[in-house]
Write an enzyme that holds these catalytic residues in place. Structure first.
Site, PDB file in Angstrom:
ATOM      1  N   SER A 114       0.871  -1.178   0.000  1.00 21.36           N
ATOM      2  CA  SER A 114       0.000   0.000   0.000  1.00 21.36           C
ATOM      3  C   SER A 114       0.900   1.217   0.000  1.00 21.36           C
ATOM      4  CB  SER A 114      -0.862   0.013   1.263  1.00 21.36           C
ATOM      5  OG  SER A 114      -1.471   1.279   1.429  1.00 21.36           O
ATOM      6  N   TYR A 159      -1.915  -0.658  10.332  1.00 17.36           N
ATOM      7  CA  TYR A 159      -2.016  -1.028   8.914  1.00 17.36           C
ATOM      8  C   TYR A 159      -0.738  -0.613   8.163  1.00 17.36           C
ATOM      9  CZ  TYR A 159      -3.839  -1.178   4.112  1.00 17.36           C
ATOM     10  OH  TYR A 159      -4.027  -1.444   2.771  1.00 17.36           O
TER      11      TYR A 159
HETATM   12  N1  LIG Z   1      -8.468  -0.510  -1.804  1.00 22.78           N
HETATM   13  C1  LIG Z   1      -7.436   0.280  -1.502  1.00 22.78           C
HETATM   14  O1  LIG Z   1      -7.537   1.517  -1.516  1.00 22.78           O
HETATM   15  C2  LIG Z   1      -6.093  -0.330  -1.197  1.00 22.78           C
HETATM   16  C3  LIG Z   1      -4.996   0.548  -1.098  1.00 22.78           C
HETATM   17  C4  LIG Z   1      -3.751   0.020  -0.784  1.00 22.78           C
HETATM   18  C5  LIG Z   1      -3.588  -1.334  -0.608  1.00 22.78           C
HETATM   19  N2  LIG Z   1      -4.671  -2.172  -0.716  1.00 22.78           N
HETATM   20  C6  LIG Z   1      -4.431  -3.598  -0.497  1.00 22.78           C
HETATM   21  O2  LIG Z   1      -4.960  -4.328  -1.580  1.00 22.78           O
HETATM   22  C7  LIG Z   1      -5.316  -5.642  -1.131  1.00 22.78           C
HETATM   23  C8  LIG Z   1      -6.733  -5.956  -1.599  1.00 22.78           C
HETATM   24  O3  LIG Z   1      -7.610  -5.020  -1.001  1.00 22.78           O
HETATM   25  P1  LIG Z   1      -9.043  -4.641  -1.609  1.00 22.78           P
HETATM   26  O4  LIG Z   1      -9.126  -3.168  -1.595  1.00 22.78           O
HETATM   27  O5  LIG Z   1      -9.309  -5.376  -2.850  1.00 22.78           O
HETATM   28  O6  LIG Z   1      -9.970  -5.154  -0.400  1.00 22.78           O
HETATM   29  P2  LIG Z   1     -11.373  -5.920  -0.374  1.00 22.78           P
HETATM   30  O7  LIG Z   1     -12.253  -5.503  -1.499  1.00 22.78           O
HETATM   31  O8  LIG Z   1     -11.862  -5.756   1.027  1.00 22.78           O
HETATM   32  O9  LIG Z   1     -10.943  -7.449  -0.645  1.00 22.78           O
HETATM   33  C9  LIG Z   1     -10.160  -8.122   0.305  1.00 22.78           C
HETATM   34  C10 LIG Z   1     -10.046  -9.579  -0.115  1.00 22.78           C
HETATM   35  O10 LIG Z   1      -9.292 -10.273   0.881  1.00 22.78           O
HETATM   36  C11 LIG Z   1     -10.032 -11.428   1.297  1.00 22.78           C
HETATM   37  N3  LIG Z   1      -9.730 -11.714   2.685  1.00 22.78           N
HETATM   38  C12 LIG Z   1      -9.748 -10.855   3.744  1.00 22.78           C
HETATM   39  N4  LIG Z   1      -9.446 -11.500   4.871  1.00 22.78           N
HETATM   40  C13 LIG Z   1      -9.213 -12.793   4.537  1.00 22.78           C
HETATM   41  C14 LIG Z   1      -8.878 -13.956   5.264  1.00 22.78           C
HETATM   42  N5  LIG Z   1      -8.689 -13.936   6.611  1.00 22.78           N
HETATM   43  N6  LIG Z   1      -8.702 -15.118   4.592  1.00 22.78           N
HETATM   44  C15 LIG Z   1      -8.885 -15.171   3.258  1.00 22.78           C
HETATM   45  N7  LIG Z   1      -9.205 -14.096   2.503  1.00 22.78           N
HETATM   46  C16 LIG Z   1      -9.384 -12.926   3.151  1.00 22.78           C
HETATM   47  C17 LIG Z   1     -11.507 -11.054   1.062  1.00 22.78           C
HETATM   48  O11 LIG Z   1     -12.296 -12.190   0.793  1.00 22.78           O
HETATM   49  P3  LIG Z   1     -13.274 -12.922   1.818  1.00 22.78           P
HETATM   50  O12 LIG Z   1     -13.920 -11.863   2.657  1.00 22.78           O
HETATM   51  O13 LIG Z   1     -14.226 -13.661   0.922  1.00 22.78           O
HETATM   52  O14 LIG Z   1     -12.408 -13.843   2.607  1.00 22.78           O
HETATM   53  C18 LIG Z   1     -11.392 -10.264  -0.241  1.00 22.78           C
HETATM   54  O15 LIG Z   1     -11.382 -11.112  -1.350  1.00 22.78           O
HETATM   55  C19 LIG Z   1      -5.137  -5.634   0.387  1.00 22.78           C
HETATM   56  O16 LIG Z   1      -3.904  -6.228   0.725  1.00 22.78           O
HETATM   57  C20 LIG Z   1      -5.125  -4.155   0.728  1.00 22.78           C
HETATM   58  O17 LIG Z   1      -4.399  -3.882   1.921  1.00 22.78           O
HETATM   59  C21 LIG Z   1      -5.915  -1.697  -1.006  1.00 22.78           C
END
Ligand SMILES: NC(=O)c1ccc[n+]([C@@H]2O[C@H](COP(=O)([O-])OP(=O)(O)OC[C@H]3O[C@@H](n4cnc5c(N)ncnc54)[C@H](OP(=O)(O)O)[C@@H]3O)[C@@H](O)[C@H]2O)c1
Length: 241
Positions: free
Chosen positions: A139, A152
Site C-alpha cells: 500500500s 495497517y
Molecule cells: N483498496 C485500496 O484503496 C487499497 C490501497 C492500498 C492497498 N490495498 C491492499 O490491496 C489488497 C486488496 O484489497 P481490496 O481493496 O481489494 O480489499 P477488499 O475488497 O476488502 O478485498 C479483500 C479480499 O481479501 C479477502 N480476505 C480478507 N481477509 C481474509 C482472510 N482472513 N482469509 C482469506 N481471505 C481474506 C476477502 O475475501 P473474503 O472476505 O471472501 O475472505 C477479499 O477477497 C489488500 O492487501 C489491501 O491492503 C488496497
C-alpha cells in the site's frame, strides 16, 4: 517471466476488489488460476465468469495450512505454481480511544503473517523448480505516517521489507519477488471505516479502480527473466500524499 500463456497463478483475496480484478487480468493473459478467499459463493461466480476453468479454494488465509493446500491444489490441477499473488488484506483504523484492540492481531495475521508464510511455502517450491514470481500487494500507506493508521501502515512497511529481503535471498535463482503498492482504490475495503462513522479514503479523491492495480501486477509479471520490476507504487492522480 515474459510469456504468460499457460503459466499457473495463485491469487489470494480473489473474491472481490483488487484480487478479483487481478484474476480477470491474468485470465485474459491466458494464465491458469487458483483463486482463494473465505467466501465460496463469490469465488464460484468469479470462476464461472473466467476462461480456463479456474480452481477455487474457500479458506481463511490465516489458517495454518492454507498456503500448503493452495500449493497442493495448483500442483494437482495444473502441475505446478509459477506465480503467487499475495493480495488478501484488511483495513482497520480508528482513533486511540475507540480502536478495536482485537484488530491488531487480526491485521497482523492477515496482512503480514499470512503473506509471509505463503511466500516461504511457494518460494521453496519455485526455487526447487528454478523459476517463479511472487507479487506482494502492499500500500502507499507503507510510506505514509499519519494518525490512526499505524498498525495497517506498519504492517505494510514490514511486508515491503520482507519482500525486499526475500528478493535478495532469491537473486539469481530464477524466482523473482516484487510488490505493487496501490493508492486509494474503489473497493469494499473501506466498509469497516464507513460502518464506524469514519469517511472512507475513497471519498477524498477520485479513486483508482481495481483494474488499474491489476494492470500493474501484469506489468511486473510480463517482464523478461533478466528484469525484475520489484516495486511499483500506483497513486490516484488527484492524491496529494
Ligand atoms: N483498496 C485500496 O484503496 C487499497 C490501497 C492500498 C492497498 N490495498 C491492499 O490491496 C489488497 C486488496 O484489497 P481490496 O481493496 O481489494 O480489499 P477488499 O475488497 O476488502 O478485498 C479483500 C479480499 O481479501 C479477502 N480476505 C480478507 N481477509 C481474509 C482472510 N482472513 N482469509 C482469506 N481471505 C481474506 C476477502 O475475501 P473474503 O472476505 O471472501 O475472505 C477479499 O477477497 C489488500 O492487501 C489491501 O491492503 C488496497
Amino acid at each position: 517471466m515474459g510469456e504468460l500463456t499457460d503459466k499457473v497463478a495463485v491469487i489470494t483475496g480473489a473474491s472481490r476488489g483488487i484480487g478479483a480484478a487481478i484474476a480477470q487480468e491474468l485470465a485474459s493473459a491466458g494464465i491458469r488460476l487458483v483463486l482463494t478467499a473465505r467466501r465460496q459463493d463469490r469465488l464460484e461466480s468469479l470462476a464461472a465468469a473466467l476462461p480456463g476453468n479456474p480452481a477455487i479454494l474457500a479458506a481463511d488465509i490465516t489458517d495454518a495450512n492454507t498456503a500448503e493446500r493452495l500449493l497442493a491444489l495448483a500442483t494437482e490441477r495444473f502441475g505446478r505454481a509459477d506465480i503467487l499473488i499475495n493480495n488478501a488484506g484488511i483495513l482497520r483504523v480508528g482513533p486511540l480511544e475507540t480502536f478495536d484492540l482485537a484488530a491488531i492481531r487480526e491485521m497482523t495475521a492477515t496482512n503480514f503473517e499470512a503473506p509471509v508464510y505463503a511466500a516461504y511455502v511457494f518460494a521453496r517450491a519455485m526455487k526447487a523448480a528454478g523459476s517463479g514470481s511472487i507479487v506482494n500487494i502492499s500500500s502507499i500507506g507503507a510510506h505514509l505516517t499519519a494518525a490512526t493508521v499505524g498498525v495497517y501502515g506498519g504492517l505494510k512497511r514490514a511486508l515491503e521489507i520482507f519482500s525486499d529481503s526475500l528478493r535478495i535471498e532469491l537473486a539469481g535463482s530464477g524466482v523473482r519477488v516484487g510488490l505493487v503498492a496501490p493508492g486509494t482504490t474503489a473497493t469494499e475495503i473501506f466498509s469497516d471505516m464507513k460502518a464506524n462513522g469514519q469517511p472512507g479514503w475513497d471519498e477524498y479523491v477520485t479513486p483508482l479502480q481495481p483494474a488499474d492495480i491489476a494492470r500493474a501486477v501484469r506489468y511486473l509479471l510480463e517482464q523478461p527473466a533478466h528484469a525484475n520490476v520489484a516495486r511499483m507504487h500506483v497513486y490516484a492522480s488527484a492524491d496529494a500524499h
